[in-house]
Design an enzyme around this catalytic site. Structure first.
Site, short mmCIF file in Angstrom:
data_model
loop_
_atom_site.label_atom_id
_atom_site.label_comp_id
_atom_site.label_asym_id
_atom_site.label_seq_id
_atom_site.Cartn_x
_atom_site.Cartn_y
_atom_site.Cartn_z
N GLU A 175 0.79 -1.59 0.14
CA GLU A 175 -0.15 0.33 0.05
C GLU A 175 0.81 0.95 0.48
OE1 GLU A 175 -4.66 -0.51 1.56
OE2 GLU A 175 -3.08 0.16 3.43
N HIS A 187 9.31 -26.62 -1.01
CA HIS A 187 8.08 -27.54 -2.32
C HIS A 187 7.30 -27.11 -2.57
CE1 HIS A 187 10.92 -30.21 0.40
NE2 HIS A 187 10.34 -29.30 1.33
N LYS A 200 -14.53 0.02 -4.43
CA LYS A 200 -15.45 0.24 -3.59
C LYS A 200 -16.27 0.92 -4.22
CE LYS A 200 -13.01 0.88 0.28
NZ LYS A 200 -12.34 1.74 1.60
O1 PA5 Z 1 -3.72 1.02 6.06
C1 PA5 Z 1 -4.82 1.45 5.81
O2 PA5 Z 1 -5.99 3.06 6.03
C2 PA5 Z 1 -5.85 0.62 5.34
O3 PA5 Z 1 -5.31 -0.54 5.23
C3 PA5 Z 1 -7.11 0.69 6.49
O4 PA5 Z 1 -6.57 0.30 7.54
C4 PA5 Z 1 -7.81 -0.42 6.04
O5 PA5 Z 1 -8.65 0.03 4.75
C5 PA5 Z 1 -9.06 -0.15 6.65
O6 PA5 Z 1 -10.05 0.93 7.11
P1 PA5 Z 1 -10.38 1.26 8.44
O7 PA5 Z 1 -9.39 1.69 9.90
O8 PA5 Z 1 -10.83 3.03 8.35
O9 PA5 Z 1 -11.49 0.42 8.53
#
Ligand code: PA5
Length: 444
Positions: A286, A307, A421
């Site tokens: 990310e 393996h 989304k």
């Molecule tokens: O790193 C990030 O920002 C995302 O992976 C969020 O943690 C994830 O989408 C969950 O979001 P939230 O805590 O708003 O539910």
């Protein structure tokens, strides 16, 4: 004091030129001065050393309350609101806890990290005969997966204990002011912990997001934080390049990327660290995968994956490098026994520790992969415990920030996670998505 993280890049095949060393140190400085991209999200940089005793005590107190009330505590969250706690829990827990006649404290379970009806049904069924409590974690307070899981589990708690009783068994970890979860928590009177504004989800493991579930599981969160503090010091702004493992790791992986090594495989010969891989994949994926750039983070668990993935790593496309998290000393001792008949031919190993066999596998694989064109980086920790895992978490976070800046991206945003989304809401007919809904249906 013992060196908690040792980084060995001698088998990476790259030497870091002075110019890159300077860039890595500058990138580290930017994280401290807040002059780089994404500087609204740098709260994690000094987080370990700024956690107060009172904050830790409040988390421990809440954890003790939940431990008293429930046989199972379900942690609801996804992505950065899930993976850190899971990674540390798996690293530090007894893998065979289910078979122990008496367990200490509640089982810690996870929900809201998928949309599987099978998983949800199995969880609800498993909770039927057990008292349970819920920790619901969402920074935005609006993420669909955890919101659905919470709706279901909240309804079940309210059915069993009434609204008041349910409220006593729910803790919400969310933004200090915004989001549906915050509104709900205020209205229903849930206990809450705040996720700081300046700490993004994937950097939040050392906030209550990670610390409360871990404290419930009986993990020594103070040792975890202490380990992170050590690495905060080791990677401080004024640390010279050679002494800063985070800057060195970030520099070497960027040099390898520039040479066409587009995939980094994180691996360990300790299965307990498998979920650390998952946490690391999110952190790096990310943070760096954007603008058509970024090393693809993959992972293996060894020796199992020798393996399965071993063939590809040895002889497939030469776009890989690997980083092995190596554990110097196991906490337990198991030796291979001797056998009078020796029908399996293993007597040459009699009296030798399993860890010695594991170490020789690691060294043998390292050389084979290097010979096959897969550069190797090695991160050694002395043992697996709360302190060393805390250090690893901070090491990877710091290196990720530096690495993102070296790559030229903002390591603290994630604009790409929104695309799916919009489609999902359009397909589900969420109010406000009418136009998108019509358009997307034509494409199916
Ligand atoms: O790193 C990030 O920002 C995302 O992976 C969020 O943690 C994830 O989408 C969950 O979001 P939230 O805590 O708003 O539910």
């Amino acid at each position: 004091m013992e060196q908690i993280i040792r980084l060995d890049v001698s088998k990476s095949g790259v030497a870091v030129p002075a110019e890159m060393q300077e860039r890595a140190c500058r990138a580290n400085t930017l994280l401290h001065t807040g002059e780089g991209a994404g500087n609204d999200f740098l709260g994690w940089v000094h987080l370990p050393s700024s956690i107060t005793d009172a904050e830790l005590a409040a988390i421990e107190e809440q954890a003790a309350r939940l431990r008293d009330r429930a046989e199972a505590v379900v942690c609801i969250g996804i992505g950065g609101s899930y993976l850190g706690a899971r990674a540390v829990l798996e690293a530090l827990s007894d893998p065979f806890a289910a078979l122990r006649p008496r367990r200490e404290g509640p089982a810690v379970l996870f929900a809201g990290q998928n949309l599987s009806e099978e998983y949800t049904a199995a969880l609800l069924d498993a909770l039927k005969e057990r008292s349970f409590a819920v920790i619901v974690i969402s920074k935005s307070g609006t993420t669909t997966e955890p919101a659905i899981a919470f709706r279901l589990l909240r309804a079940e708690l309210e059915r069993r204990y009434g609204k008041q009783g349910a409220a006593e068994r729910i803790v919400a970890i969310t933004d200090r002011a915004r989001g549906a979860l915050k509104t709900l928590a205020t209205q229903e009177g849930y206990a809450t912990f705040v996720i700081p504004d300046d700490v993004g989800g994937r950097y939040s493991v050392l906030t209550p997001v990670g610390l409360l579930p871990l404290a419930v599981a009986g993990i020594d969160i103070r040792a975890l934080v202490r380990g992170a503090v050590e690495l905060e010091r080791v990677t401080a702004e004024d640390t010279p390049f050679d002494e800063n493992p985070a800057a060195r790791y970030a520099a070497v992986r960027n040099l390898l990327y520039a040479e066409g090594k587009k995939i980094e495989i994180l691996g360990s010969y300790e299965p307990a660290l498998q979920y650390l891989n998952e946490w690391w994949k999110q952190l790096y994926g990310e943070s760096e995968g954007k603008e058509g750039r970024g090393i693809f983070p993959a992972s293996v668990t060894l020796t199992a994956d020798l393996h399965s993935m071993g063939q590809y790593i040895q002889q497939g496309e030469r776009i890989l490098f690997e980083t092995i998290v190596s554990v110097a000393e196991p906490a337990h001792r198991v030796e291979v026994g001797s056998d009078a008949e020796n029908l399996d031919g293993l007597n040459f190993l009699a009296g030798r520790r399993i860890s010695e066999v594991n170490r020789m596998a690691e060294l043998g694989v390292q050389l084979a992969h290097v010979d096959g064109g897969v550069p190797n980086l090695r991160i050694e920790i002395p043992r697996i415990d709360a302190r060393t895992v805390g250090a690893l978490l901070y090491f990877f976070e710091k290196a990720c920030g530096i690495s993102g800046y070296l790559l030229g991206v903002n390591p603290f945003d994630q604009p790409g996670v929104e695309a799916y989304k919009k489609n999902m809401f359009a397909l589900l007919g969420k109010p406000g998505y009418e136009k998108e809904s019509e358009e997307i249906r034509k494409r199916l």
